[in-house]
Design a protein around this motif. Structure first.
Motif, PDB file in Angstrom:
ATOM      1  N   TYR A   4      -9.994 -23.171  -4.594  1.00 57.42           N
ATOM      2  CA  TYR A   4      -9.348 -21.856  -4.606  1.00 57.42           C
ATOM      3  C   TYR A   4     -10.350 -20.849  -5.152  1.00 57.42           C
ATOM      4  O   TYR A   4     -10.370 -20.554  -6.335  1.00 57.42           O
ATOM      5  N   PHE A  29       5.166 -20.138  -0.038  1.00 57.24           N
ATOM      6  CA  PHE A  29       4.523 -19.791  -1.300  1.00 57.24           C
ATOM      7  C   PHE A  29       5.504 -19.669  -2.461  1.00 57.24           C
ATOM      8  O   PHE A  29       5.124 -19.247  -3.552  1.00 57.24           O
ATOM      9  N   ASN A  33       6.863 -13.857  -5.556  1.00 56.56           N
ATOM     10  CA  ASN A  33       5.428 -13.788  -5.823  1.00 56.56           C
ATOM     11  C   ASN A  33       5.011 -12.438  -6.405  1.00 56.56           C
ATOM     12  O   ASN A  33       4.169 -12.373  -7.293  1.00 56.56           O
ATOM     13  N   SER A  35       5.692 -10.106  -8.845  1.00 53.61           N
ATOM     14  CA  SER A  35       6.575 -10.176 -10.007  1.00 53.61           C
ATOM     15  C   SER A  35       6.179  -9.264 -11.159  1.00 53.61           C
ATOM     16  O   SER A  35       6.893  -9.186 -12.153  1.00 53.61           O
ATOM     17  N   VAL A  36       5.049  -8.581 -11.050  1.00 56.04           N
ATOM     18  CA  VAL A  36       4.611  -7.717 -12.139  1.00 56.04           C
ATOM     19  C   VAL A  36       5.008  -6.278 -11.823  1.00 56.04           C
ATOM     20  O   VAL A  36       4.560  -5.708 -10.818  1.00 56.04           O
ATOM     21  N   GLY A  48       3.226  -6.155  -8.281  1.00 54.38           N
ATOM     22  CA  GLY A  48       1.940  -6.761  -7.981  1.00 54.38           C
ATOM     23  C   GLY A  48       1.886  -8.232  -8.339  1.00 54.38           C
ATOM     24  O   GLY A  48       2.768  -8.777  -9.011  1.00 54.38           O
ATOM     25  N   CYS A  49       0.823  -8.876  -7.867  1.00 57.58           N
ATOM     26  CA  CYS A  49       0.562 -10.263  -8.243  1.00 57.58           C
ATOM     27  C   CYS A  49      -0.934 -10.540  -8.122  1.00 57.58           C
ATOM     28  O   CYS A  49      -1.663  -9.813  -7.440  1.00 57.58           O
ATOM     29  N   HIS A  50      -1.362 -11.561  -8.835  1.00 62.34           N
ATOM     30  CA  HIS A  50      -2.724 -12.082  -8.675  1.00 62.34           C
ATOM     31  C   HIS A  50      -2.620 -13.557  -8.329  1.00 62.34           C
ATOM     32  O   HIS A  50      -1.810 -14.292  -8.904  1.00 62.34           O
ATOM     33  N   ALA A  51      -3.433 -14.005  -7.389  1.00 69.23           N
ATOM     34  CA  ALA A  51      -3.417 -15.418  -7.001  1.00 69.23           C
ATOM     35  C   ALA A  51      -4.817 -15.865  -6.649  1.00 69.23           C
ATOM     36  O   ALA A  51      -5.703 -15.035  -6.366  1.00 69.23           O
ATOM     37  N   TRP A  52      -5.010 -17.172  -6.689  1.00 67.11           N
ATOM     38  CA  TRP A  52      -6.234 -17.785  -6.183  1.00 67.11           C
ATOM     39  C   TRP A  52      -5.910 -18.420  -4.840  1.00 67.11           C
ATOM     40  O   TRP A  52      -4.959 -19.182  -4.727  1.00 67.11           O
ATOM     41  N   PRO A  88     -10.467 -12.918 -13.119  1.00 66.58           N
ATOM     42  CA  PRO A  88      -9.222 -12.430 -12.517  1.00 66.58           C
ATOM     43  C   PRO A  88      -8.666 -11.201 -13.213  1.00 66.58           C
ATOM     44  O   PRO A  88      -8.087 -10.319 -12.557  1.00 66.58           O
ATOM     45  N   GLN A  89      -8.837 -11.115 -14.530  1.00 68.11           N
ATOM     46  CA  GLN A  89      -8.295  -9.965 -15.242  1.00 68.11           C
ATOM     47  C   GLN A  89      -9.063  -8.685 -14.879  1.00 68.11           C
ATOM     48  O   GLN A  89      -8.456  -7.623 -14.690  1.00 68.11           O
ATOM     49  N   TRP A  92      -7.952  -7.671 -11.429  1.00 66.36           N
ATOM     50  CA  TRP A  92      -6.610  -7.108 -11.509  1.00 66.36           C
ATOM     51  C   TRP A  92      -6.661  -5.649 -11.984  1.00 66.36           C
ATOM     52  O   TRP A  92      -6.076  -4.757 -11.362  1.00 66.36           O
TER      53      TRP A  92
END
Lengths: 108, 414
Positions: A4, A29, A33, A35-36, A48-52, A88-89, A92
């Motif tokens: 990933y 998925f 997803n 959820s922010v 928003g969301c963050h994913a790998w 990731p941060q 984001w």
């Protein structure tokens, strides 16, 4: 390739959140997803969301199953930012800033 | 591979100490070890094992009880005497083959063909996770995409909408670790918009066994942490993205105790915002019998803050003793009736408080990791494991488990 390696941030106006989440769930998925809770210009509500992702997921996301009516129109409202690896941060925060968004204040 | 796992580069400095020994008297709690890949799965249904770093983690098994499966719950799951395992059949027939059950679609409805189900109840004797295993020995289908869906469902014909599920797309053995309640049953349905009258699936076995423990799971792909490996210590850890990653357990019944010991190895990457590392219940502020380890707390910045609450909350960790980024072995100890709460970092007591935590015992709540109630205040950093014991551990036990987490995180204990 099963690693990933793609850092993915997705952002969506509140009006399209339910439909976008339904598309993601129909694609396997899982629920919710996006959820922010975010705030944008004019105090507009975004999510928003963050994913790998593996690269094949990115390809699938570009061609989602048409189980939810109007899929293409809904996905056109979702902002997607993709980076290879990285923090990731940072990704984001950069994606939020680029779209004039911030995380909705949360009380501890 | 059920013991505490050591990777190359990790020293077995604690000798033969095994953290499972902390639960020898049946104490409630959790034991999560991301260094043991056999206890990790990429999906919450437990169908895809984690095999290497850089894979997401959707299910992290609690090793406190040794991952020992319970007794077989399906009578004649090998179909030696017949097909009585499936008293419910829809849109098809079940016939007895040679130690097998042959499912044949005789009609189709929507996207589905034949459905079989175990008895309506009780299939699952207690709420929790169950290892469900089926073996498809042969299939004869008009369309190759016609596959079986195995689901924990609320009714005998409601598996198609169930969230606890896995697929058996061909011939082979398929396993899932599914969440169930006592009112659930198990259904096997042939689906995928390709069902054709006359299609058959031959099952040679079906098995259901409880997998006791307080397992942590995440069904949402975007919210799963990812497994990484520490290049220095060799230890595996979960990396959270600091935005939407989190996991939770089913409710853990801590009502038998008013004491708790919390141990972890952690790397905190940011002090910018409050981070929920682990919290019993969706919000300790409004629920009695709870605790939380924050990493960090803010306004003002406090590196790690441990709060315990009977009917009144008391917190320790009132200074910024470990500014981010920082790797730490953190221990939180609390005793409601003993009116004490303390936090240790890297083997040193940071703060110990004697004050009333009110009354009562700890509650029966889900445990949340990395995000409050799964919705807010995300933790940004690395998770090297977590041990929670429903009692106060001894000084020797504390020292031994702190050594284990120090080896993983690369921390030198005082």
């Amino acid at each position: 390739m099963t690693d990933y390696t793609l850092s993915v941030v997705q952002l969506c106006p509140d009006a399209y959140r339910g439909a976008a989440n339904a598309i993601a769930e129909a694609s396997g998925f899982g629920p919710n997803n996006l959820s922010v809770e975010l705030r944008g210009p004019g105090d507009s509500v975004w999510w928003g969301c963050h994913a790998w992702w593996v690269p094949s997921v990115l390809e699938a996301a570009m061609n989602p199953p048409d189980e939810v009516p109007g899929t293409a129109e809904i996905l056109a409202q979702v902002v997607t930012s993709v980076q290879v690896g990285g923090d990731p941060q940072s990704h984001w925060q950069e994606a939020l800033a680029a779209n004039g968004l911030s995380v909705y204040a949360q009380e501890a | 591979m059920f013991g505490w796992q050591l990777r190359p580069g990790l020293h077995a400095g604690a000798g033969a100490f095994n953290p499972r020994s902390l639960f020898r008297s049946g104490e409630q709690g959790v034991l999560y070890d991301p260094n043991d890949l056999s206890a990790l799965f990429q999906d919450s249904a437990g169908t895809t094992p984690v095999t290497a770093a850089d894979q997401p983690v959707g299910l992290m098994l609690d090793k406190r009880l040794g991952l020992v499966r319970g007794p077989e719950l399906v009578a004649d799951g090998g179909f030696d005497a017949g097909v009585t395992a499936f008293p419910y059949v829809a849109r098809g027939t079940v016939t007895h083959g040679l130690s097998s059950a042959v499912l044949t679609t005789t009609s189709i409805a929507g996207t589905s063909g034949v459905t079989v189900a175990l008895p309506s109840a009780p299939v699952f004797p207690v709420a929790g996770r169950y290892e469900v295993r089926i073996t498809v020995s042969s299939r004869s289908v008009a369309n190759a995409s016609h596959r079986l869906l195995v689901a924990v469902s609320s009714g005998q014909n409601s598996g198609l909408s169930a969230t606890e599920r896995f697929y058996a797309p061909g011939v082979g053995e398929y396993t899932g670790i599914l969440n169930a309640t006592t009112s659930n049953t198990l259904t096997i349905s042939s689906i995928d918009g390709a069902a054709t009258i006359g299609d058959t699936f031959t099952l040679s076995s079906i098995s259901i066994r409880e997998l006791p423990g307080n397992h942590a799971f995440q069904a949402t792909a975007a919210s799963r942490p990812i497994l990484r490996q520490n290049a220095t210590t060799g230890a595996y850890y979960l990396e959270t993205d600091g935005s939407d990653d989190w996991m939770q357990t089913n409710a853990i019944n801590f009502t038998g105790t008013d004491k708790v010991s919390v141990f972890t190895g952690v790397r905190k990457l940011s002090d910018a915002a409050f981070g929920t590392f682990v919290e019993l219940s969706a919000d300790f502020n409004v629920n009695n019998g709870t605790f939380i380890l924050a990493a960090p707390a803010v306004s003002p910045t406090r590196s790690y803050r441990f709060v315990s609450r009977g009917t009144a909350a008391q917190s320790v960790g009132s200074t910024n003793f470990a500014p981010a980024p920082s790797s730490n072995v953190i221990t939180g100890l609390a005793d409601i009736s003993g009116q004490s709460v303390s936090i240790r970092s890297n083997g040193v007591v940071i703060e110990a408080l004697s004050a009333s935590l009110g009354t009562g015992e700890y509650g029966n709540y889900p445990l949340y990791l990395f995000r409050r109630g799964g919705t807010s205040l995300p933790f940004a950093g690395h998770f090297y494991g977590l041990t929670i014991v429903g009692r106060l551990c001894t000084a020797a036990e504390i020292r031994a488990i702190e050594r284990l987490y120090a080896a993983k995180t690369g921390v030198i204990l005082a």
